[in-house]
Design an enzyme around this catalytic site. Structure first.
Site, PDB file in Angstrom:
ATOM      1  CB  ALA A  14       6.666  10.671 -12.004  1.00  0.00           C
ATOM      2  CB  THR A  67       9.873  14.752 -16.626  1.00  0.00           C
ATOM      3  OG1 THR A  67      10.715  15.581 -15.826  1.00  0.00           O
ATOM      4  CG2 THR A  67       8.636  14.354 -15.838  1.00  0.00           C
ATOM      5  CG  HIS A  86       4.566   3.296  -5.607  1.00  0.00           C
ATOM      6  ND1 HIS A  86       4.374   4.632  -5.898  1.00  0.00           N
ATOM      7  CD2 HIS A  86       4.104   3.116  -4.344  1.00  0.00           C
ATOM      8  CE1 HIS A  86       3.827   5.226  -4.838  1.00  0.00           C
ATOM      9  NE2 HIS A  86       3.667   4.342  -3.887  1.00  0.00           N
ATOM     10  CB  CYS A 112      -0.128 -14.691 -11.609  1.00  0.00           C
ATOM     11  SG  CYS A 112      -1.792 -15.409 -11.537  1.00  0.00           S
ATOM     12  CB  CYS A 153      -0.631 -18.702  -8.827  1.00  0.00           C
ATOM     13  SG  CYS A 153       0.314 -18.269 -10.307  1.00  0.00           S
ATOM     14  CB  CYS A 191      -2.857 -20.506 -12.018  1.00  0.00           C
ATOM     15  SG  CYS A 191      -3.029 -18.728 -11.807  1.00  0.00           S
ATOM     16  CB  THR A 247       7.619  12.967  -5.327  1.00  0.00           C
ATOM     17  OG1 THR A 247       6.358  12.589  -4.775  1.00  0.00           O
ATOM     18  CG2 THR A 247       8.568  13.376  -4.213  1.00  0.00           C
ATOM     19  CB  ILE A 252      15.348  16.980 -11.042  1.00  0.00           C
ATOM     20  CG1 ILE A 252      14.141  17.312 -10.171  1.00  0.00           C
ATOM     21  CG2 ILE A 252      16.122  15.805 -10.479  1.00  0.00           C
ATOM     22  CD1 ILE A 252      12.979  16.334 -10.317  1.00  0.00           C
TER      23      ILE A 252
HETATM   24  P1  NAD Z   1       3.622  13.210  -9.775  1.00  0.00           P
HETATM   25  O1  NAD Z   1       3.313  13.095 -11.227  1.00  0.00           O
HETATM   26  O2  NAD Z   1       2.476  13.291  -8.819  1.00  0.00           O
HETATM   27  O3  NAD Z   1       4.522  14.493  -9.508  1.00  0.00           O
HETATM   28  C1  NAD Z   1       5.708  14.741 -10.214  1.00  0.00           C
HETATM   29  C2  NAD Z   1       6.235  16.105  -9.790  1.00  0.00           C
HETATM   30  O4  NAD Z   1       7.497  16.298 -10.402  1.00  0.00           O
HETATM   31  C3  NAD Z   1       5.337  17.255 -10.236  1.00  0.00           C
HETATM   32  O5  NAD Z   1       4.980  18.040  -9.099  1.00  0.00           O
HETATM   33  C4  NAD Z   1       6.224  18.064 -11.213  1.00  0.00           C
HETATM   34  O6  NAD Z   1       6.079  19.448 -11.051  1.00  0.00           O
HETATM   35  C5  NAD Z   1       7.627  17.645 -10.815  1.00  0.00           C
HETATM   36  N1  NAD Z   1       8.595  17.659 -11.919  1.00  0.00           N
HETATM   37  C6  NAD Z   1       8.455  17.041 -13.123  1.00  0.00           C
HETATM   38  N2  NAD Z   1       9.582  17.183 -13.846  1.00  0.00           N
HETATM   39  C7  NAD Z   1      10.443  17.929 -13.078  1.00  0.00           C
HETATM   40  C8  NAD Z   1      11.769  18.400 -13.281  1.00  0.00           C
HETATM   41  N3  NAD Z   1      12.465  18.126 -14.398  1.00  0.00           N
HETATM   42  N4  NAD Z   1      12.354  19.156 -12.303  1.00  0.00           N
HETATM   43  C9  NAD Z   1      11.659  19.442 -11.155  1.00  0.00           C
HETATM   44  N5  NAD Z   1      10.412  18.991 -10.912  1.00  0.00           N
HETATM   45  C10 NAD Z   1       9.812  18.237 -11.856  1.00  0.00           C
HETATM   46  O7  NAD Z   1       4.595  12.011  -9.418  1.00  0.00           O
HETATM   47  P2  NAD Z   1       4.783  11.179  -8.077  1.00  0.00           P
HETATM   48  O8  NAD Z   1       4.704  12.072  -6.889  1.00  0.00           O
HETATM   49  O9  NAD Z   1       5.973  10.333  -8.303  1.00  0.00           O
HETATM   50  O10 NAD Z   1       3.486  10.243  -7.979  1.00  0.00           O
HETATM   51  C11 NAD Z   1       2.996   9.582  -9.091  1.00  0.00           C
HETATM   52  C12 NAD Z   1       2.975   8.069  -9.043  1.00  0.00           C
HETATM   53  O11 NAD Z   1       3.093   7.700 -10.394  1.00  0.00           O
HETATM   54  C13 NAD Z   1       4.130   7.394  -8.368  1.00  0.00           C
HETATM   55  O12 NAD Z   1       3.591   6.392  -7.610  1.00  0.00           O
HETATM   56  C14 NAD Z   1       4.946   6.749  -9.473  1.00  0.00           C
HETATM   57  O13 NAD Z   1       5.096   5.370  -9.207  1.00  0.00           O
HETATM   58  C15 NAD Z   1       4.083   6.769 -10.680  1.00  0.00           C
HETATM   59  N6  NAD Z   1       4.752   7.189 -11.936  1.00  0.00           N
HETATM   60  C16 NAD Z   1       5.988   6.697 -12.207  1.00  0.00           C
HETATM   61  C17 NAD Z   1       6.629   7.087 -13.377  1.00  0.00           C
HETATM   62  C18 NAD Z   1       7.999   6.531 -13.642  1.00  0.00           C
HETATM   63  O14 NAD Z   1       8.310   5.418 -13.208  1.00  0.00           O
HETATM   64  N7  NAD Z   1       8.856   7.284 -14.334  1.00  0.00           N
HETATM   65  C19 NAD Z   1       6.009   7.962 -14.264  1.00  0.00           C
HETATM   66  C20 NAD Z   1       4.725   8.422 -13.958  1.00  0.00           C
HETATM   67  C21 NAD Z   1       4.104   8.028 -12.771  1.00  0.00           C
END
Ligand code: NAD
Length: 262
Positions: free
Chosen positions: A23, A27, A120, A128, A131, A156, A194, A237
């Site tokens: 995620a 951000t 994920h 669904c 089905c 369904c 992550t 990032i």
């Molecule tokens: P997480 O929320 O557990 O961790 C995200 C990490 O990213 C945190 O440790 C944070 O410090 C770091 N972070 C955030 N912005 C950053 C940046 N700009 N630079 C550096 N580091 C940064 O996320 P996860 O490990 O992906 O697990 C959460 C679950 O939630 C996953 O399964 C995912 O599918 C889902 N999710 C997805 C989304 C999406 O699709 N964008 C959003 C939220 C949650």
């Protein structure tokens, strides 16, 4: 040499790079993560219930809240950022063995990445639970606009859910196998944005270490894999990925060994 320079050197040398994103890569596109300082669950721990399959199936109120949240999800209007775009360049350079994402937002594909393993699932389709019928999510969101609050399967009558993996749901076996193979084959594995706390996805970070590859964690906050990683980068990032990839693209890929006798 600073850490970014060192990792850029590894990236320049590596013929097979696998990236696991979470995620945190989205951000900077305006989509909050779960566990970061501004994360959805950090701010509202009760929101976790929407992501639990047992609660979703048992409680219509959980489903209504989940549909409201999906309807207003920032992914519908979000644009990819420099981090996503850097991974497109890495793919075009021929070094990328696999791009595995835990994200459901589709931003890697929107940026132009062609081969993405969505471990994920995706927000962009619904499925669904009875089905297995699938449909584009916007079609179901239109039914919400027309007044339904817990839309059922049109085929369904079963419970519909976005085609995402909730807690308590198994990952698709073929998708997990593809992700594991990409992790095992990696000369360099980047875990990007992550918290590496959701298994089995997080466990992928351990695979390259067992097969002699390097692990680099790119994440603002500590992860359980920092102690075994070859390097840990805390930079945003959207800054560090373009810097790393830009440096790698100035060097040609190392030739890979051919079959015996060539
Ligand atoms: P997480 O929320 O557990 O961790 C995200 C990490 O990213 C945190 O440790 C944070 O410090 C770091 N972070 C955030 N912005 C950053 C940046 N700009 N630079 C550096 N580091 C940064 O996320 P996860 O490990 O992906 O697990 C959460 C679950 O939630 C996953 O399964 C995912 O599918 C889902 N999710 C997805 C989304 C999406 O699709 N964008 C959003 C939220 C949650």
């Amino acid at each position: 040499m600073d850490q970014v320079g060192q990792v850029a050197g590894w990236l320049a040398e590596a013929g097979a790079v696998t990236v696991l994103t979470g995620a945190g890569i989205s951000t900077e596109s305006g989509i909050p993560d779960f566990r970061g300082p501004q994360g959805l669950w950090t701010r509202d721990p009760a929101a976790q219930r929407m992501f639990d399959i047992d609660a979703y199936v048992a409680d219509p109120e959980v489903r209504r809240a989940a549909w409201r949240s999906r309807h207003g999800h920032p992914a519908w209007t979000a644009e990819p950022n420099a981090g996503h775009r850097a991974l497109v360049e890495l793919e075009r350079s021929g070094r990328l063995r696999g791009l595995v994402t835990q994200n459901i937002d589709g931003l890697h594909q929107k940026a132009g990445s062609r081969s993405v393993i969505e471990i994920h699932g995706t927000l962009h389709e619904v499925e669904c639970l009875s089905c297995g019928d699938r449909a584009p999510t916007p079609e179901v969101l239109r039914r919400l606009d027309e007044g339904e609050d817990d839309p059922a399967c049109l085929r369904c009558g079963g419970i519909l859910k976005t085609a995402t993996i909730s807690f308590g749901q198994a990952l698709r076996r073929d998708v997990l196998a593809a992700a594991e193979a990409a992790a095992r084959d990696a000369e360099l594995f980047l875990a990007v944005g992550t918290s590496l706390s959701v298994h089995p996805a997080a466990g992928l970070a351990g695979a390259p270490l067992e097969s002699g590859g390097r692990l680099v964690v790119v994440n603002a906050e500590p992860t359980p894999y920092d102690v075994v990683a070859d390097a840990v980068l805390r930079d945003p990032i959207g800054e560090v990925l373009p810097a790393l990839v830009g440096a790698a693209l100035t060097s040609p890929p190392r030739p890979r060994p051919g079959p015996a006798g060539c």
